[in-house]
Design an enzyme around this catalytic site. Structure first.
Site, mmCIF file in Angstrom:
data_model
loop_
_atom_site.group_PDB
_atom_site.id
_atom_site.type_symbol
_atom_site.label_atom_id
_atom_site.label_comp_id
_atom_site.label_asym_id
_atom_site.label_seq_id
_atom_site.Cartn_x
_atom_site.Cartn_y
_atom_site.Cartn_z
ATOM 1 N N CYS A 77 39.118 33.664 41.856
ATOM 2 C CA CYS A 77 37.926 33.634 40.999
ATOM 3 C C CYS A 77 38.288 33.654 39.516
ATOM 4 O O CYS A 77 37.497 33.208 38.687
ATOM 5 C CB CYS A 77 36.995 34.794 41.353
ATOM 6 S SG CYS A 77 37.827 36.394 41.390
ATOM 7 N N GLN A 94 29.864 33.221 42.315
ATOM 8 C CA GLN A 94 31.270 32.810 42.426
ATOM 9 C C GLN A 94 31.520 32.092 43.755
ATOM 10 O O GLN A 94 32.240 31.096 43.814
ATOM 11 C CB GLN A 94 32.171 34.044 42.316
ATOM 12 C CG GLN A 94 33.651 33.747 42.495
ATOM 13 C CD GLN A 94 34.238 32.935 41.346
ATOM 14 O OE1 GLN A 94 34.070 33.286 40.194
ATOM 15 N NE2 GLN A 94 34.933 31.857 41.663
ATOM 16 N N ASP A 152 42.247 37.948 44.640
ATOM 17 C CA ASP A 152 41.532 38.447 43.468
ATOM 18 C C ASP A 152 42.426 39.509 42.821
ATOM 19 O O ASP A 152 43.458 39.897 43.403
ATOM 20 C CB ASP A 152 40.180 39.035 43.932
ATOM 21 C CG ASP A 152 39.290 39.482 42.773
ATOM 22 O OD1 ASP A 152 39.579 39.143 41.608
ATOM 23 O OD2 ASP A 152 38.292 40.201 43.037
ATOM 24 N N ARG A 198 25.015 41.083 34.890
ATOM 25 C CA ARG A 198 26.356 41.450 35.361
ATOM 26 C C ARG A 198 26.589 42.911 35.014
ATOM 27 O O ARG A 198 26.395 43.318 33.867
ATOM 28 C CB ARG A 198 27.448 40.625 34.688
ATOM 29 C CG ARG A 198 28.820 41.300 34.823
ATOM 30 C CD ARG A 198 29.977 40.498 34.360
ATOM 31 N NE ARG A 198 30.227 39.407 35.272
ATOM 32 C CZ ARG A 198 31.398 38.775 35.376
ATOM 33 N NH1 ARG A 198 32.417 39.143 34.612
ATOM 34 N NH2 ARG A 198 31.562 37.789 36.209
ATOM 35 N N ARG A 241 31.885 26.778 38.438
ATOM 36 C CA ARG A 241 30.954 27.870 38.113
ATOM 37 C C ARG A 241 29.761 27.309 37.340
ATOM 38 O O ARG A 241 28.635 27.736 37.517
ATOM 39 C CB ARG A 241 31.642 28.945 37.247
ATOM 40 C CG ARG A 241 32.829 29.671 37.874
ATOM 41 C CD ARG A 241 32.503 30.432 39.118
ATOM 42 N NE ARG A 241 31.354 31.322 38.986
ATOM 43 C CZ ARG A 241 31.328 32.476 38.300
ATOM 44 N NH1 ARG A 241 32.423 32.924 37.708
ATOM 45 N NH2 ARG A 241 30.240 33.217 38.249
ATOM 46 N N HIS A 299 29.394 39.220 44.314
ATOM 47 C CA HIS A 299 29.531 38.234 43.224
ATOM 48 C C HIS A 299 29.110 36.865 43.790
ATOM 49 O O HIS A 299 29.925 35.959 43.950
ATOM 50 C CB HIS A 299 30.983 38.217 42.737
ATOM 51 C CG HIS A 299 31.198 37.476 41.455
ATOM 52 N ND1 HIS A 299 30.171 37.009 40.664
ATOM 53 C CD2 HIS A 299 32.351 37.120 40.814
ATOM 54 C CE1 HIS A 299 30.674 36.407 39.600
ATOM 55 N NE2 HIS A 299 31.995 36.456 39.668
#
Ligand code: CP
Ligand code: NVA
Length: 326
Positions: A272, A138, A231, A108, A312, A135
């Site tokens: 997310c 996700q 987001d 990441r 997740r 991402h």
């Protein structure tokens, strides 16, 4: 039908066919069921997994860690101050060292080129746990949550509202295009997604029958959607942009007024996370107006954000098992 993804990297959804994505989602659902039933397959027994984090994380870090332990692997957290990556050592050298010791590497961080470089030189599967561009893990959790609620992805009316040029908007657009969905990116014109990402999504959409709409008009953009998604208004590393983003994105806040515009009593709200929803945190004390979704939406029956957060774990586990498991 099972797909053999052994040895593959997981860097972006664009690299996976719709059937491969569906396979990962089916596997995630199976692994969730197994976990609830107390079945532990230990598919990653004896594997060592490096978890590189240049940026902070709650969900992604914990999902990788717990997924490793559930499947019998050893996770090793490598924070930004713990290793030499980008300071005393190049990505290429770090990749070659870690590849000699670890069986898989999660990254990441900021530049997407870094995860590409790790994948090119490590010689073991590399998984993207978020870059400035994409991402992808996700999106698997988001889609798994949609399947749990609606039973399918094809034809689902999906609106992402907010910063249209960030990693989430990019990845959702590609994911929706791959899975035949009706995708609307609703954002101010100055935050429209990059043209090359839109063109890529449109290319996939042609093959799957998906539709991609980019609009700054909230009323038409969110009308009748099954899923409304947002987001943060400023992503990690963009904190200096918060004041201008508040001004730009206030009209795109998910609130009761927006709910009326959606006009679908069965819509669901996804995010997310982490989410500013009328919070009392350090950043929201500094910027009281920062709030991409109001609390009456975040805490409502429409909100499935904690199912999504739990997923997740199951989806990240599926990615590791599919690419590295026995
Ligand atoms: N959604 C997500 O990636 O959360 P974290 O930043 O906590 O990992
Ligand atoms: N766009 C956000 C996503 C966090 C999961 C960020 O990059 O900070």
């Amino acid at each position: 039908m099972p797909f053999n993804l052994k040895g593959r990297n997981f860097l972006a959804l664009k690299d996976f066919s719709p059937k491969e994505i569906q396979f990962l989602l089916d596997l995630s659902i199976k692994l969730k069921r197994d976990k609830y039933a107390g079945i532990r397959s230990r598919n990653l027994e004896g594997k060592n997994i490096a978890l590189i984090f240049e940026k902070p994380s709650t969900r992604t870090r914990c999902a990788f860690t717990v997924a490793c332990i559930d499947e019998g692997a050893h996770p090793e957290y490598l924070g930004k101050d713990d290793i030499q990556l980008g300071k005393k050592e190049t990505v290429k050298d770090t990749a070659r060292v870690l590849g000699r010791m670890f069986d898989g590497i999660e990254f990441r961080g900021f530049k997407h080129e870094t995860v590409l470089g790790l994948a090119e030189h490590a010689g073991v599967p590399v998984w993207n746990g978020l870059t400035d561009l994409f991402h992808p893990t996700q999106i698997l959790a988001d889609f798994m949550t949609i399947i749990e609620i609606f039973g399918h992805l094809r034809g689902i009316k999906f609106a992402y509202v907010g910063d249209g040029r960030n990693n989430m908007a990019n990845s959702l657009m590609i994911g929706c295009a791959k899975m035949g969905m009706d995708c609307r990116i609703v954002s101010p014109k100055s935050l429209f997604p990059a043209k090359d990402i839109v063109a890529m999504a449109e290319g996939f959409a042609k093959e799957t029958g998906a539709s991609i709409t980019i609009t700054d008009k909230v009323d038409t953009g969110v009308k009748g959607v099954d899923v409304i998604y947002t987001d943060v208004w400023a992503s990690m590393g963009e904190e200096d942009k918060i004041p201008e983003r508040i001004k730009l994105l206030k009209p795109y806040q998910i609130n009761k007024e927006m709910e009326k515009k959606i006009g679908n009593p069965d819509y669901i709200f996804l995010h997310c996370l982490p989410c500013f929803h009328n919070l009392d945190t350090k950043l929201s004390q500094q910027f009281p107006e920062i709030c991409e979704a109001t609390d009456d939406i975040f805490e409502s029956k429409h909100s499935k954000v904690f199912d999504e957060a739990e997923n997740r774990l199951h989806t990240i586990k599926a990615v590791m098992v599919a690419t590295l498991g026995r």
